[in-house]
Design a protein around this motif. Structure first.
Motif, short mmCIF file in Angstrom:
data_model
loop_
_atom_site.label_atom_id
_atom_site.label_comp_id
_atom_site.label_asym_id
_atom_site.label_seq_id
_atom_site.Cartn_x
_atom_site.Cartn_y
_atom_site.Cartn_z
N THR A 174 -29.93 19.47 110.48
CA THR A 174 -30.37 20.75 109.84
C THR A 174 -31.25 21.57 110.74
N ARG A 178 -31.09 25.61 111.64
CA ARG A 178 -32.23 26.43 111.66
C ARG A 178 -32.38 27.32 112.96
N VAL A 181 -29.72 30.04 113.36
CA VAL A 181 -30.04 31.19 112.53
C VAL A 181 -31.33 31.78 112.92
N GLU A 185 -30.49 36.05 113.21
CA GLU A 185 -31.07 37.07 112.33
C GLU A 185 -31.93 38.05 112.78
N LYS A 244 -31.01 29.48 104.43
CA LYS A 244 -32.30 28.85 104.62
C LYS A 244 -32.86 28.15 103.47
N THR A 245 -32.50 28.60 102.15
CA THR A 245 -32.93 27.88 100.98
C THR A 245 -32.18 26.62 100.74
N GLN A 248 -33.64 23.93 102.96
CA GLN A 248 -34.71 23.71 102.47
C GLN A 248 -34.31 22.54 101.38
#
Length: 309
Positions: A174, A178, A181, A185, A244-245, A248
């Protein structure tokens, strides 16, 4: 603590068979992956009475996995000493069955004169000749339940140790997602600006033959419309936010306690959906490559999640 679905545990207990002879009982508990809790038992006849207690024990402690209890026993090696002190410790000959076997042998030899007589080993193995001590049923059940409880505890310890290692692997994956991203982004607005510049240049050339006043107004309006449409088409802010949610939520599940496998299965589907959308809205080679890397990492996550309870 989060546990994996694979593990192994074993324990042993002793059962008195009478006459100073004891049996060494070994109980093993093995577990592999399964969507649901699937219990199996391979127990000798002496231990069958313990199956309901073992089943209840496992159902209260585990929620997923194919779990199997196996039990086996043998007379303790020190039983030879007990046999010397007590000739009947290891069993007694059944005189009636012995006489019947002798009669059968005589008849068989009369019919087949060349047949060899039975050996001592053959006689002792004949069903019913030796009445072996078997102990009390209650003693077998008690020993099997105790050994099963200890084996189950060892199994759970091994599952938790493997689960801890898996959490570390999943967290590392994970973290890589991240990072991807975080790189892509911030670049999306730049892709829109680059497109606006190219579009302005192309439209300017196409409208160069028109009157300046009219052409300039139409040019700006056409540019504005095209840029808006393009920005809407490649708008992946919502996908990034959901991605991203979900990441998390994965970390939160991994930081918690208890069974999380089914929850993570669902999150893997959601992550895959967002990665697919990012790929379909790709506006550059770099963005396409990032979407492919995300899909690969999600598949790695999915494979590891299958091992969690």
């Amino acid at each position: 603590m989060i546990s994996s679905m694979t593990g192994y545990g074993s324990a042993s207990r002793q059962v008195s068979l009478g006459g100073g002879v004891v049996a060494d009982l070994q109980v093993e508990c093995r577990a592999v992956n399964s969507r649901f809790l699937d219990l199996g038992f391979r127990l000798p006849d002496e231990c069958r009475g313990a199956e309901p207690a073992l089943r209840e024990m496992a159902s209260q402690s585990l929620s997923r996995g194919k779990v199997e209890f196996r039990a086996a026993w043998r007379v303790n090696a020190n039983a030879a000493g007990a046999a010397k002190a007590n000739p009947h410790a290891l069993g007694a000959l059944n005189a009636d069955r012995l006489d019947a076997l002798y009669t059968l042998q005589e008849k068989a030899q009369a019919a087949f004169p060349k047949a060899d007589p039975l050996r001592i080993a053959d006689i002792l193995r004949w069903p019913g000749i030796v009445s072996e001590p078997r102990g009390e049923e209650e003693g077998w059940i008690t020993a099997t339940v105790e050994a099963g409880r200890a084996a189950l505890a060892a199994l759970m310890d091994s599952r938790q140790a493997e689960g801890k290692a898996l959490v570390g692997v999943l967290t590392a994956i994970t973290s890589k997602m991240r990072d991807i991203v975080g790189v892509i982004e911030p670049k999306v607005p730049g892709y829109v600006s680059q497109y606006q510049e190219k579009l302005t240049e192309r439209l300017s050339e196409a409208l160069a033959s028109q009157e300046q006043s009219r052409g300039g107004a139409e040019l700006m309006e056409r540019i504005r419309q095209e840029v808006v449409l393009y920005a809407v088409r490649i708008d992946i802010a919502e996908e990034f936010a959901r991605l991203k949610t979900h990441l998390q939520a994965v970390d939160k599940a991994l930081a918690g306690n208890g069974p999380v496998g089914k929850r993570l299965d669902f999150l893997m589907q959601e992550l895959g959906r967002e990665a697919n959308t990012l790929g379909s809205k790709s506006v550059s080679e770099e963005c396409t490559q990032a979407a492919l890397e995300l899909k690969l990492l999600i598949e790695q996550l999915r494979e590891q999640v299958q091992n969690l309870e």
